[in-house]
Write a protein that holds these residues in place. Sequence first.
Motif, PDB file in Angstrom:
ATOM      1  N   MET A 145     -12.769  14.594 -58.253  1.00 48.07           N
ATOM      2  CA  MET A 145     -13.956  15.318 -58.675  1.00 48.07           C
ATOM      3  C   MET A 145     -14.501  14.635 -59.919  1.00 48.07           C
ATOM      4  N   ARG A 146     -15.825  14.541 -59.977  1.00 50.76           N
ATOM      5  CA  ARG A 146     -16.489  13.960 -61.144  1.00 50.76           C
ATOM      6  C   ARG A 146     -17.529  14.967 -61.631  1.00 50.76           C
ATOM      7  N   ILE A 147     -17.541  15.201 -62.950  1.00 52.84           N
ATOM      8  CA  ILE A 147     -18.484  16.146 -63.524  1.00 52.84           C
ATOM      9  C   ILE A 147     -19.259  15.463 -64.648  1.00 52.84           C
ATOM     10  N   LEU A 148     -20.412  16.029 -64.976  1.00 55.74           N
ATOM     11  CA  LEU A 148     -21.315  15.461 -65.970  1.00 55.74           C
ATOM     12  C   LEU A 148     -21.308  16.346 -67.211  1.00 55.74           C
ATOM     13  N   THR A 149     -21.176  15.718 -68.365  1.00 57.20           N
ATOM     14  CA  THR A 149     -21.177  16.444 -69.626  1.00 57.20           C
ATOM     15  C   THR A 149     -22.071  15.736 -70.632  1.00 57.20           C
ATOM     16  N   GLY A 150     -22.465  16.441 -71.652  1.00 64.22           N
ATOM     17  CA  GLY A 150     -23.282  15.894 -72.724  1.00 64.22           C
ATOM     18  C   GLY A 150     -23.372  16.921 -73.833  1.00 64.22           C
ATOM     19  N   ASN A 151     -24.330  16.756 -74.717  1.00 63.18           N
ATOM     20  CA  ASN A 151     -24.509  17.685 -75.821  1.00 63.18           C
ATOM     21  C   ASN A 151     -25.947  18.162 -75.887  1.00 63.18           C
TER      22      ASN A 151
ATOM     23  N   ASP B  13     -18.529  26.307 -64.957  1.00 62.76           N
ATOM     24  CA  ASP B  13     -19.771  26.250 -64.187  1.00 62.76           C
ATOM     25  C   ASP B  13     -20.099  24.849 -63.687  1.00 62.76           C
ATOM     26  N   ALA B  14     -19.330  23.843 -64.121  1.00 62.99           N
ATOM     27  CA  ALA B  14     -19.642  22.449 -63.793  1.00 62.99           C
ATOM     28  C   ALA B  14     -19.531  22.181 -62.298  1.00 62.99           C
ATOM     29  N   ALA B  15     -20.471  21.399 -61.797  1.00 62.84           N
ATOM     30  CA  ALA B  15     -20.511  21.030 -60.379  1.00 62.84           C
ATOM     31  C   ALA B  15     -20.049  19.589 -60.201  1.00 62.84           C
ATOM     32  N   ASP B  16     -19.456  19.312 -59.075  1.00 57.79           N
ATOM     33  CA  ASP B  16     -19.047  17.947 -58.730  1.00 57.79           C
ATOM     34  C   ASP B  16     -20.309  17.124 -58.479  1.00 57.79           C
ATOM     35  N   VAL B  17     -20.486  16.045 -59.254  1.00 59.88           N
ATOM     36  CA  VAL B  17     -21.672  15.205 -59.103  1.00 59.88           C
ATOM     37  C   VAL B  17     -21.421  14.010 -58.197  1.00 59.88           C
ATOM     38  N   GLY B  18     -20.172  13.770 -57.835  1.00 62.87           N
ATOM     39  CA  GLY B  18     -19.835  12.672 -56.939  1.00 62.87           C
ATOM     40  C   GLY B  18     -20.386  11.349 -57.426  1.00 62.87           C
ATOM     41  N   ASP B  19     -20.991  10.599 -56.527  1.00 60.02           N
ATOM     42  CA  ASP B  19     -21.545   9.287 -56.853  1.00 60.02           C
ATOM     43  C   ASP B  19     -22.909   9.365 -57.539  1.00 60.02           C
ATOM     44  N   ALA B  20     -23.498  10.554 -57.630  1.00 65.63           N
ATOM     45  CA  ALA B  20     -24.826  10.708 -58.227  1.00 65.63           C
ATOM     46  C   ALA B  20     -24.773  10.902 -59.741  1.00 65.63           C
ATOM     47  N   GLY B  21     -23.594  10.942 -60.327  1.00 69.26           N
ATOM     48  CA  GLY B  21     -23.442  11.264 -61.739  1.00 69.26           C
ATOM     49  C   GLY B  21     -24.172  10.341 -62.686  1.00 69.26           C
ATOM     50  N   GLU B  22     -24.050   9.039 -62.505  1.00 67.57           N
ATOM     51  CA  GLU B  22     -24.702   8.091 -63.409  1.00 67.57           C
ATOM     52  C   GLU B  22     -26.223   8.215 -63.325  1.00 67.57           C
ATOM     53  N   ARG B  23     -26.744   8.388 -62.128  1.00 66.46           N
ATOM     54  CA  ARG B  23     -28.193   8.563 -61.951  1.00 66.46           C
ATOM     55  C   ARG B  23     -28.652   9.851 -62.631  1.00 66.46           C
ATOM     56  N   LEU B  24     -27.918  10.947 -62.414  1.00 64.92           N
ATOM     57  CA  LEU B  24     -28.266  12.218 -63.052  1.00 64.92           C
ATOM     58  C   LEU B  24     -28.228  12.096 -64.573  1.00 64.92           C
ATOM     59  N   ALA B  25     -27.224  11.405 -65.102  1.00 64.21           N
ATOM     60  CA  ALA B  25     -27.109  11.231 -66.546  1.00 64.21           C
ATOM     61  C   ALA B  25     -28.343  10.517 -67.099  1.00 64.21           C
ATOM     62  N   ARG B  26     -28.769   9.453 -66.437  1.00 66.30           N
ATOM     63  CA  ARG B  26     -29.959   8.715 -66.889  1.00 66.30           C
ATOM     64  C   ARG B  26     -31.204   9.598 -66.833  1.00 66.30           C
ATOM     65  N   GLU B  27     -31.357  10.346 -65.751  1.00 63.22           N
ATOM     66  CA  GLU B  27     -32.533  11.209 -65.591  1.00 63.22           C
ATOM     67  C   GLU B  27     -32.567  12.312 -66.643  1.00 63.22           C
ATOM     68  N   GLU B  28     -31.441  12.947 -66.885  1.00 61.44           N
ATOM     69  CA  GLU B  28     -31.383  14.052 -67.844  1.00 61.44           C
ATOM     70  C   GLU B  28     -31.601  13.557 -69.273  1.00 61.44           C
ATOM     71  N   GLU B  29     -31.053  12.395 -69.595  1.00 65.02           N
ATOM     72  CA  GLU B  29     -31.257  11.845 -70.930  1.00 65.02           C
ATOM     73  C   GLU B  29     -32.711  11.415 -71.113  1.00 65.02           C
ATOM     74  N   ALA B  30     -33.308  10.805 -70.103  1.00 62.90           N
ATOM     75  CA  ALA B  30     -34.713  10.381 -70.180  1.00 62.90           C
ATOM     76  C   ALA B  30     -35.643  11.580 -70.329  1.00 62.90           C
ATOM     77  N   ALA B  31     -35.277  12.698 -69.695  1.00 60.02           N
ATOM     78  CA  ALA B  31     -36.094  13.913 -69.777  1.00 60.02           C
ATOM     79  C   ALA B  31     -35.854  14.670 -71.083  1.00 60.02           C
ATOM     80  N   ARG B  32     -34.942  14.176 -71.912  1.00 62.86           N
ATOM     81  CA  ARG B  32     -34.607  14.773 -73.206  1.00 62.86           C
ATOM     82  C   ARG B  32     -34.108  16.206 -73.081  1.00 62.86           C
ATOM     83  N   ARG B  33     -33.310  16.444 -72.027  1.00 61.13           N
ATOM     84  CA  ARG B  33     -32.698  17.760 -71.863  1.00 61.13           C
ATOM     85  C   ARG B  33     -31.284  17.791 -72.427  1.00 61.13           C
ATOM     86  N   VAL B  34     -30.705  16.594 -72.652  1.00 53.07           N
ATOM     87  CA  VAL B  34     -29.323  16.515 -73.135  1.00 53.07           C
ATOM     88  C   VAL B  34     -29.136  15.185 -73.855  1.00 53.07           C
ATOM     89  N   ASN B  35     -28.206  15.170 -74.795  1.00 55.51           N
ATOM     90  CA  ASN B  35     -27.928  13.969 -75.565  1.00 55.51           C
ATOM     91  C   ASN B  35     -26.653  13.290 -75.056  1.00 55.51           C
TER      92      ASN B  35
END
Length: 98
Positions: free
Chosen positions: A1-7, A28-50
């Motif tokens: 299982m792979r999960i995404l975290t940030g601040n 509450d964390a969801a398994d991001v599987g192989d999409a984790g790195e893409r989600l991390a880039r998108e969320e950081e670019a959208a300035r929703r998480v650091n």
Amino acid sequence: MRILTGNDLKSGDVLWWTGNGWSRHVEDAADVGDAGERLAREEEAARRVNVPYVIDAAATPDGPRPAHIKDRIRALGPTVRADLTLKPADPNAGDWVI
């Protein structure tokens, strides 16, 4: 299982990706599987998480358990005093999701 975290950008609180937003509770964390790195880039670019990043975790009956001690500490909160840890049953902490 792979999960995404940030601040959180404003408070610095540790956040966990739920599949459709962010939560302060690792349960509450969801398994991001192989999409984790893409989600991390998108969320950081959208300035929703650091500094979001993907971590390994084990699925348990109580929710994901981060594999590395650093992330387990981040999930549970301060280690200095037990009364400062994040408690999922706390009515003041449960509804805060961005």
